[in-house]
Design an enzyme around this catalytic site. Structure first.
Site, PDB file in Angstrom:
ATOM      1  CG  HIS A 168      -1.952  -1.066   1.204  1.00  0.00           C
ATOM      2  ND1 HIS A 168      -3.009  -1.045   0.313  1.00  0.00           N
ATOM      3  CD2 HIS A 168      -2.101  -2.199   1.919  1.00  0.00           C
ATOM      4  CE1 HIS A 168      -3.761  -2.116   0.504  1.00  0.00           C
ATOM      5  NE2 HIS A 168      -3.227  -2.841   1.469  1.00  0.00           N
ATOM      6  CG  ASN A 169       5.445   2.645   0.914  1.00  0.00           C
ATOM      7  OD1 ASN A 169       5.486   3.656   0.225  1.00  0.00           O
ATOM      8  ND2 ASN A 169       6.285   2.398   1.915  1.00  0.00           N
ATOM      9  CE  LYS A 213       8.406  -0.805   1.134  1.00  0.00           C
ATOM     10  NZ  LYS A 213       7.983  -2.107   1.703  1.00  0.00           N
ATOM     11  CG  ASP A 269       8.764  -8.944   5.344  1.00  0.00           C
ATOM     12  OD1 ASP A 269       8.282  -7.828   5.613  1.00  0.00           O
ATOM     13  OD2 ASP A 269       8.879  -9.832   6.192  1.00  0.00           O
ATOM     14  CB  THR A 270      12.945  -4.857   4.546  1.00  0.00           C
ATOM     15  OG1 THR A 270      12.921  -4.791   3.127  1.00  0.00           O
ATOM     16  CG2 THR A 270      14.278  -4.314   5.034  1.00  0.00           C
ATOM     17  CG  PHE A 326      11.634   4.440   6.327  1.00  0.00           C
ATOM     18  CD1 PHE A 326      12.331   4.436   5.132  1.00  0.00           C
ATOM     19  CD2 PHE A 326      11.128   3.232   6.786  1.00  0.00           C
ATOM     20  CE1 PHE A 326      12.510   3.257   4.404  1.00  0.00           C
ATOM     21  CE2 PHE A 326      11.293   2.045   6.063  1.00  0.00           C
ATOM     22  CZ  PHE A 326      11.987   2.070   4.866  1.00  0.00           C
ATOM     23  CG  ASP A 366      17.140   4.867   6.717  1.00  0.00           C
ATOM     24  OD1 ASP A 366      17.621   3.730   6.575  1.00  0.00           O
ATOM     25  OD2 ASP A 366      16.378   5.390   5.875  1.00  0.00           O
ATOM     26  CG  HIS A 376      18.017  -3.013   2.570  1.00  0.00           C
ATOM     27  ND1 HIS A 376      18.597  -1.788   2.810  1.00  0.00           N
ATOM     28  CD2 HIS A 376      16.748  -2.895   3.014  1.00  0.00           C
ATOM     29  CE1 HIS A 376      17.714  -0.994   3.391  1.00  0.00           C
ATOM     30  NE2 HIS A 376      16.571  -1.635   3.512  1.00  0.00           N
ATOM     31  NE  ARG A 377      13.026  -0.126   0.243  1.00  0.00           N
ATOM     32  CZ  ARG A 377      13.129  -0.249   1.574  1.00  0.00           C
ATOM     33  NH1 ARG A 377      12.687  -1.328   2.167  1.00  0.00           N
ATOM     34  NH2 ARG A 377      13.654   0.711   2.290  1.00  0.00           N
TER      35      ARG A 377
HETATM   36  P1  IMP Z   1       9.167  -3.430   5.318  1.00  0.00           P
HETATM   37  O1  IMP Z   1       9.168  -4.923   5.175  1.00  0.00           O
HETATM   38  O2  IMP Z   1       9.753  -2.735   4.118  1.00  0.00           O
HETATM   39  O3  IMP Z   1       7.832  -2.892   5.728  1.00  0.00           O
HETATM   40  O4  IMP Z   1      10.169  -3.109   6.519  1.00  0.00           O
HETATM   41  C1  IMP Z   1       9.950  -3.573   7.843  1.00  0.00           C
HETATM   42  C2  IMP Z   1      10.665  -2.662   8.833  1.00  0.00           C
HETATM   43  O5  IMP Z   1      12.087  -2.725   8.634  1.00  0.00           O
HETATM   44  C3  IMP Z   1      10.313  -1.181   8.701  1.00  0.00           C
HETATM   45  O6  IMP Z   1       9.182  -0.843   9.447  1.00  0.00           O
HETATM   46  C4  IMP Z   1      11.562  -0.506   9.252  1.00  0.00           C
HETATM   47  O7  IMP Z   1      11.537  -0.489  10.662  1.00  0.00           O
HETATM   48  C5  IMP Z   1      12.671  -1.448   8.807  1.00  0.00           C
HETATM   49  N1  IMP Z   1      13.234  -1.016   7.502  1.00  0.00           N
HETATM   50  C6  IMP Z   1      12.968  -1.541   6.280  1.00  0.00           C
HETATM   51  N2  IMP Z   1      13.660  -0.912   5.328  1.00  0.00           N
HETATM   52  C7  IMP Z   1      14.390   0.030   5.951  1.00  0.00           C
HETATM   53  C8  IMP Z   1      15.302   1.011   5.482  1.00  0.00           C
HETATM   54  O8  IMP Z   1      15.604   1.158   4.292  1.00  0.00           O
HETATM   55  N3  IMP Z   1      15.845   1.810   6.420  1.00  0.00           N
HETATM   56  C9  IMP Z   1      15.560   1.709   7.757  1.00  0.00           C
HETATM   57  N4  IMP Z   1      14.700   0.820   8.240  1.00  0.00           N
HETATM   58  C10 IMP Z   1      14.118  -0.021   7.350  1.00  0.00           C
END
Ligand code: IMP
Length: 193
Positions: free
Chosen positions: A9-10, A13, A69-70, A149, A152, A177-178
């Site tokens: 929903h972002n 991204k 997912d991160t 965010f 970071d 990473h992304r």
């Molecule tokens: P998501 O899977 O992209 O929603 O990431 C899950 C969580 O990992 C986020 O809510 C952040 O706390 C952290 N996160 C993911 N990507 C980043 C980034 O590029 N910088 C800092 N924190 C991140």
């Protein structure tokens, strides 16, 4: 023009990756398919969560789609917060509280090595394939910088002395990473579609 759904929903991204995709592929959001709810992330790993989100959307739409997912994986904390990065301090998903908890847990630990890891799950014509992107680095002693965010302000990528939050998005994107995981996705799409 083939539609590819990004299970997020972002919108930020979504825009980031649309510009990188090969011609002939149109990226669409969940909203455009009427999927308005948050897809539950109940997996125990990044791989499981990406698969759960991707399958959820594929089962509903039958369209090619992918999910990401991160997590932040800290060596001295045995890989935590990892898959629980967003909700590390509490269910509220508060970045400030998450950072505070992380710095507290690392107080007595000399080893501050950490990495961000992104997993992308793609399904295309019943082919399931995952891509991974990693950036190694370390956790700073205190938060610095205002961009970005999440974690970071406390993540210093290897070979640098500034945190991600002290970098412009363009600079972060050359090593993140992304960005690395998305590069692999785009490469696969360019070669296979
Ligand atoms: P998501 O899977 O992209 O929603 O990431 C899950 C969580 O990992 C986020 O809510 C952040 O706390 C952290 N996160 C993911 N990507 C980043 C980034 O590029 N910088 C800092 N924190 C991140």
């Amino acid at each position: 023009m083939t539609e590819l759904i990004f299970a997020t929903h972002n919108l930020h991204k979504l825009q980031e990756i649309q510009s990188l995709l090969p011609n002939g592929i149109k990226l669409v959001s969940l909203d455009e398919y009427g999927i308005m709810q948050e897809i539950p992330e109940t997996g125990a790993t990044l791989e499981e969560n990406a698969l759960i989100k991707c399958k959820f959307v594929y089962d509903k739409t039958g369209q090619p789609c992918f999910a990401d997912d991160t997590g932040l994986e800290v060596e001295a904390l045995d890989g935590r917060p990892g898959v629980y990065s967003a909700r590390y301090a509490s269910l509220k998903k508060n970045d400030g509280e998450n950072i505070e908890k992380l710095l507290y847990e690392l107080q007595e630990k000399p080893d501050r090595k950490a990495r961000f890891r992104t997993v992308i799950q793609l399904v295309w014509d019943d082919t399931y394939i995952q891509f991974e992107g990693i950036v190694n680095g370390k956790i700073a002693m205190e938060p610095t910088g205002y961009s970005g965010f999440g974690y970071d302000p406390v993540f210093i990528p290897e070979g640098h002395e500034r945190t991600f939050a002290e970098m412009e998005l363009e600079e972060k994107n050359t090593m993140s990473h992304r960005a690395r995981a998305f590069e692999k996705l785009v490469q696969w799409l360019s070669e296979n579609i």
